[in-house]
Design an enzyme around this catalytic site. Structure first.
Site, PDB file in Angstrom:
ATOM      1  N   ARG A  52     -22.012 -20.475  62.284  1.00 11.84           N
ATOM      2  CA  ARG A  52     -23.103 -21.501  61.996  1.00 11.84           C
ATOM      3  C   ARG A  52     -24.308 -21.303  62.691  1.00 11.84           C
ATOM      4  O   ARG A  52     -25.542 -21.303  62.390  1.00 11.84           O
ATOM      5  CB  ARG A  52     -22.536 -22.933  62.270  1.00 11.84           C
ATOM      6  CG  ARG A  52     -23.617 -24.078  61.611  1.00 11.84           C
ATOM      7  CD  ARG A  52     -23.016 -25.317  61.860  1.00 11.84           C
ATOM      8  NE  ARG A  52     -22.740 -25.775  63.113  1.00 11.84           N
ATOM      9  CZ  ARG A  52     -22.111 -26.948  63.574  1.00 11.84           C
ATOM     10  NH1 ARG A  52     -21.597 -27.788  62.396  1.00 11.84           N
ATOM     11  NH2 ARG A  52     -21.998 -27.523  64.831  1.00 11.84           N
ATOM     12  N   LYS A 151     -28.847 -26.215  62.339  1.00 12.06           N
ATOM     13  CA  LYS A 151     -28.700 -26.898  63.401  1.00 12.06           C
ATOM     14  C   LYS A 151     -29.919 -26.435  64.509  1.00 12.06           C
ATOM     15  O   LYS A 151     -29.736 -25.734  65.560  1.00 12.06           O
ATOM     16  CB  LYS A 151     -27.365 -26.748  64.317  1.00 12.06           C
ATOM     17  CG  LYS A 151     -26.959 -27.575  65.322  1.00 12.06           C
ATOM     18  CD  LYS A 151     -25.233 -27.656  65.353  1.00 12.06           C
ATOM     19  CE  LYS A 151     -24.998 -28.629  66.599  1.00 12.06           C
ATOM     20  NZ  LYS A 151     -25.320 -29.949  66.625  1.00 12.06           N
ATOM     21  N   GLU A 184     -25.703 -39.125  57.181  1.00 14.60           N
ATOM     22  CA  GLU A 184     -24.691 -38.804  58.282  1.00 14.60           C
ATOM     23  C   GLU A 184     -25.090 -39.833  59.751  1.00 14.60           C
ATOM     24  O   GLU A 184     -26.435 -40.238  59.312  1.00 14.60           O
ATOM     25  CB  GLU A 184     -24.615 -37.533  58.613  1.00 14.60           C
ATOM     26  CG  GLU A 184     -26.006 -37.057  59.004  1.00 14.60           C
ATOM     27  CD  GLU A 184     -25.784 -35.311  59.332  1.00 14.60           C
ATOM     28  OE1 GLU A 184     -24.854 -34.991  60.023  1.00 14.60           O
ATOM     29  OE2 GLU A 184     -27.055 -34.960  59.572  1.00 14.60           O
TER      30      GLU A 184
HETATM   31  N1  PMP Z   1     -24.172 -34.080  62.202  1.00 12.56           N
HETATM   32  C1  PMP Z   1     -25.408 -34.071  63.263  1.00 12.56           C
HETATM   33  C2  PMP Z   1     -26.644 -34.118  62.863  1.00 12.56           C
HETATM   34  C3  PMP Z   1     -24.765 -33.405  64.365  1.00 12.56           C
HETATM   35  O1  PMP Z   1     -25.583 -33.198  65.449  1.00 12.56           O
HETATM   36  C4  PMP Z   1     -23.262 -32.909  64.515  1.00 12.56           C
HETATM   37  C5  PMP Z   1     -22.869 -32.263  65.850  1.00 12.56           C
HETATM   38  N2  PMP Z   1     -23.560 -31.828  66.728  1.00 12.56           N
HETATM   39  C6  PMP Z   1     -22.480 -33.318  63.561  1.00 12.56           C
HETATM   40  C7  PMP Z   1     -22.943 -33.827  62.366  1.00 12.56           C
HETATM   41  C8  PMP Z   1     -21.050 -32.933  63.751  1.00 12.56           C
HETATM   42  O2  PMP Z   1     -20.753 -31.476  63.546  1.00 12.56           O
HETATM   43  P1  PMP Z   1     -19.660 -30.921  64.491  1.00 12.56           P
HETATM   44  O3  PMP Z   1     -18.458 -31.566  63.789  1.00 12.56           O
HETATM   45  O4  PMP Z   1     -19.982 -29.331  63.930  1.00 12.56           O
HETATM   46  O5  PMP Z   1     -19.787 -31.031  65.700  1.00 12.56           O
END
Ligand code: PMP
Length: 299
Positions: A52, A151, A184
């Site tokens: 990612r 990200k 989210e």
């Molecule tokens: N959405 C956002 C905006 C995030 O910042 C994160 C985690 N950093 C997640 C969802 C969850 O992602 P992950 O399970 O990869 O930590």
């Protein structure tokens, strides 16, 4: 004593881990990052996080000066250097130092930073009783402006939502996309359960494709729980039977109240409980060993 921080090829004490005020990560949020966990001496889903990171970097035309294998080794080394076994790892690649203009072409040296520390998580009580959260007025970034799948270090969208949640005394905020569908939370993905079916928004709605989200989808499928990626509105969330959030830091955490409405009967539901348990069984069992040699010798 403080931690050792990896900073562009060197390990420096955290007090000395400084970057330039001309770094575009600082000036413009120009960069990418990952949050990763180590459980019981094993780094969980490391390849997926690196995958990612490289995808995010590609999306912003940022060339990471180390290979995946090299980065992996640096992460493990940072954990060893800090003698960590259970940890939270923050991997940051910023655009690097440039001038005061926006142009990333004037930043020839991306900065790589790895911070590893002990993790502070939600109290266990909240995993048993669930969180209270709210929907907020700040909409999630539209994918055609800044795709939430990247990200990036630009988290102001999420911070604005977090400010709304904090002002209302709750730990998380649910963000909708521009069309009013559930997207989210500020740092977690969201799931609901309706008549035994696990439902989560598809990534095109404008969300980060969470690593934990994908693990939970896989766990559910293995347990013959039907999973659907489809859009839903706040009212469908209010009338759902169960709700939970997923993220590297929060893991799988139940939500029992949204905007003042109890979800289901207000208690943590059966499928949520099952998935929390399966997730906990998986972490610490699977992952890249930090202290490989030692383990091999003793094992
Ligand atoms: N959405 C956002 C905006 C995030 O910042 C994160 C985690 N950093 C997640 C969802 C969850 O992602 P992950 O399970 O990869 O930590």
């Amino acid at each position: 004593m403080g931690q050792w921080v990896y900073l562009n090829g060197e390990y420096v004490p955290q007090e000395a881990a400084k970057i330039s005020v001309f770094d575009h990560g600082f000036l413009y949020g120009d960069g990418v990052f990952e949050g990763i966990r180590a459980y019981k001496g094993k780094v969980f889903k490391l390849d997926e996080h690196l995958e990612r990171l490289f995808k995010s970097a590609k999306a912003i035309s940022l060339e990471i000066p180390l290979s995946r294998e090299q980065l992996k080794e640096k992460i493990l080394e940072t954990l060893r250097k800090n003698e960590l076994y259970d940890a939270y790892i923050r991997l940051v690649v910023s655009r690097g130092e440039g001038d005061l203009g926006l142009d990333p072409a004037k930043c020839p040296y991306p900065q790589i930073i790895i911070i590893a520390d002990k993790i502070s998580i939600y109290p266990e009580k909240l995993y048993e009783e669930g969180l209270e959260v709210i929907t907020v007025s700040t909409r999630r970034n539209i994918p055609s402006a800044i795709d939430p799948r990247i990200k990036s270090l630009n988290y102001l969208n999420n911070i604005l939502a977090k400010i709304e949640a904090s002002a209302r005394g709750v730990p998380e905020a649910i963000m909708l996309n521009k069309d009013g569908y559930i997207a989210e939370c500020t740092g977690d993905n969201l799931f609901i359960v309706e008549r035994g079916v696990l439902i989560t928004p598809p990534t095109w709605v404008g969300i980060l494709e969470g690593i934990t989200r994908n693990v939970v989808i896989e766990l559910a499928r293995n347990e013959n729980i039907p999973v659907e990626e489809k859009v839903f509105t706040p009212s469908e969330l209010y009338s759902s039977d169960e709700c939970f959030l997923t993220g590297t830091a929060a893991e799988v955490i139940p939500v029992t109240k949204v905007d003042g409405r109890a979800i289901g009967d207000g208690r943590v539901g059966r499928i949520t409980k099952k998935l929390i348990q399966s997730f906990r069984e998986l972490t610490g069992k699977e992952g890249v060993p930090i202290y490989q040699e030692k383990e091999e010798k003793s094992g």
